[in-house]
Enzyme design. Sequence first.
Site, PDB file in Angstrom:
ATOM      1  N   GLN A 182       0.824  -1.227   0.000  1.00  0.00           N
ATOM      2  CA  GLN A 182       0.000   0.000   0.000  1.00  0.00           C
ATOM      3  C   GLN A 182       0.848   1.262   0.000  1.00  0.00           C
ATOM      4  O   GLN A 182       0.349   2.339   0.283  1.00  0.00           O
ATOM      5  CB  GLN A 182      -0.941  -0.002   1.223  1.00  0.00           C
ATOM      6  CG  GLN A 182      -1.967  -1.129   1.232  1.00  0.00           C
ATOM      7  CD  GLN A 182      -3.081  -0.966   0.204  1.00  0.00           C
ATOM      8  OE1 GLN A 182      -3.239   0.089  -0.411  1.00  0.00           O
ATOM      9  NE2 GLN A 182      -3.853  -2.026  -0.021  1.00  0.00           N
ATOM     10  N   HIS A 218      -1.507  -5.019  -8.755  1.00  0.00           N
ATOM     11  CA  HIS A 218      -2.872  -4.490  -8.941  1.00  0.00           C
ATOM     12  C   HIS A 218      -3.230  -3.348  -8.007  1.00  0.00           C
ATOM     13  O   HIS A 218      -4.276  -2.721  -8.171  1.00  0.00           O
ATOM     14  CB  HIS A 218      -3.915  -5.614  -8.896  1.00  0.00           C
ATOM     15  CG  HIS A 218      -4.201  -6.209  -7.563  1.00  0.00           C
ATOM     16  ND1 HIS A 218      -5.363  -5.968  -6.883  1.00  0.00           N
ATOM     17  CD2 HIS A 218      -3.505  -7.059  -6.792  1.00  0.00           C
ATOM     18  CE1 HIS A 218      -5.375  -6.658  -5.754  1.00  0.00           C
ATOM     19  NE2 HIS A 218      -4.252  -7.325  -5.669  1.00  0.00           N
ATOM     20  N   CYS A 277     -10.342  -8.964   1.498  1.00  0.00           N
ATOM     21  CA  CYS A 277     -10.271 -10.413   1.702  1.00  0.00           C
ATOM     22  C   CYS A 277     -11.268 -10.875   2.755  1.00  0.00           C
ATOM     23  O   CYS A 277     -11.665 -12.016   2.781  1.00  0.00           O
ATOM     24  CB  CYS A 277      -8.878 -10.825   2.143  1.00  0.00           C
ATOM     25  SG  CYS A 277      -7.633 -10.184   1.079  1.00  0.00           S
TER      26      CYS A 277
HETATM   27  C1  LIG Z   1      -1.194  -4.808   2.585  1.00  0.00           C
HETATM   28  C2  LIG Z   1      -1.502  -5.919   1.636  1.00  0.00           C
HETATM   29  N1  LIG Z   1      -0.703  -6.986   1.599  1.00  0.00           N
HETATM   30  C3  LIG Z   1      -0.936  -8.014   0.767  1.00  0.00           C
HETATM   31  C4  LIG Z   1      -2.011  -8.022  -0.082  1.00  0.00           C
HETATM   32  C5  LIG Z   1      -2.223  -9.191  -1.006  1.00  0.00           C
HETATM   33  O1  LIG Z   1      -1.880  -8.840  -2.311  1.00  0.00           O
HETATM   34  P1  LIG Z   1      -2.331  -9.728  -3.578  1.00  0.00           P
HETATM   35  O2  LIG Z   1      -3.754  -9.372  -3.845  1.00  0.00           O
HETATM   36  O3  LIG Z   1      -1.405  -9.317  -4.665  1.00  0.00           O
HETATM   37  O4  LIG Z   1      -2.160 -11.151  -3.225  1.00  0.00           O
HETATM   38  C6  LIG Z   1      -2.884  -6.931  -0.071  1.00  0.00           C
HETATM   39  C7  LIG Z   1      -4.096  -6.935  -0.919  1.00  0.00           C
HETATM   40  O5  LIG Z   1      -5.207  -6.783  -0.450  1.00  0.00           O
HETATM   41  C8  LIG Z   1      -2.632  -5.847   0.812  1.00  0.00           C
HETATM   42  O6  LIG Z   1      -3.427  -4.777   0.864  1.00  0.00           O
END
Ligand SMILES: Cc1ncc(COP(=O)(O)O)c(C=O)c1O
Length: 374
Positions: free
Chosen positions: A175, A195, A316
């Site tokens: 982030q 992304h 998530c």
């Molecule tokens: C702080 C953080 N770490 C890890 C992730 C996971 O990333 P990815 O969607 O590429 O697996 C996210 C995504 O929501 C995130 O915001």
Amino acid sequence: MSIYLDYAATAPLRPEVRALLTRCYNQDWGNASSLHRDGHAARMHFEDARERIARCLKAKVEEIIFTSGATEANNLAILGWMRQQPKGSHLIVSAIEHPSAWEAAEALSYEGYQLDFAPVSRDGGLDLEAFRALLRENTRLVSLMAVNNEVGTIQPVEELAGLNRSWKLHVDAVQSGLLGWPDLSGIDMLSLSAHKLGGPVGSGCLFLKQGLRLAPLLMGGAQEDHRRAGTSNVVAALALAEAMEVTRARRTEEVSRVTELRQGLEAELSDIPGSVRLGSQRSPHISSWFFEGVRAEPLLVRLDLEGISASSGSACSSHSLEPSRVVTAMGFEPEQARGLIRFSFGHGTTSEEVESVARRMRQIVDKARRQDGT
Ligand SMILES: Cc1ncc(COP(=O)(O)O)c(C=O)c1O
């Protein structure tokens, strides 16, 4: 017209990345491991992407491991490093890490490793004194995110990197696209995801400091110097490189624009009775709130009916009614944590969109409150 204010969950493709993907998918490429000329061409593109990413991070090319995103990068860093340490070794992750770091650490605790979660203060920053008290002689790893994804708080990565220490430091920098990626001196591992930067889902990388080795999660191939098996995803790597370069080039302009947009929204929201803004030192792209007496779900439904896409913290976990783990870790009541609403902004957000949301929020909150029966 819908208004998308959920950039922290995923950002729309940047036009430059969209153009690149179209170009790439119109070409027939070989497998980057093949010895024929098509394979060689693919390999050249792949290594070019690695070089560009290394340049953005001021890293060495051999320090970049391509992954399927930051979930894999976080898993690889935490599991891959700790599984090489003797059982009983100790690790610390902050109490507000993304589930991909948190749950990997938790899995290690079932494998015989010692785990502590480092607390944060009410303003959402790591409690440094409490963190220091958790350190042990056999601490082997600390994992701390640079910017929290639910409330946007900036974490003291530099302070940890500067400590005199025998443990390794892993940083989830997913982030921190707007703020800038942390200085890598003092950081041993760092995770990124395309992304969140205007690239495609399913592309990311792990920076692994030269000289360190990890136990791989994916086996069965020599790719990534035996650190991550699987046919090289050339297009994903190029798209990550492009997204990072464009993010870097536009950073100054986007930070000031997004900061101004957020200020406008926050001025309106703070006038709504019972509104509470979360976090103090924050990245400009996130504004998280709860509104006393209303849970996130009815509010998100109401927002959606009005054509506004926001979220309840981590995408998530947004399908569960569990209170936000991040907000409870900050010392708020579970009832308050159930009300977390996150607005997040980025390259495509316009002032008209944010002004329109700001104007309508009081009424939306009132309706959601009535619907929630409180
Ligand atoms: C702080 C953080 N770490 C890890 C992730 C996971 O990333 P990815 O969607 O590429 O697996 C996210 C995504 O929501 C995130 O915001």
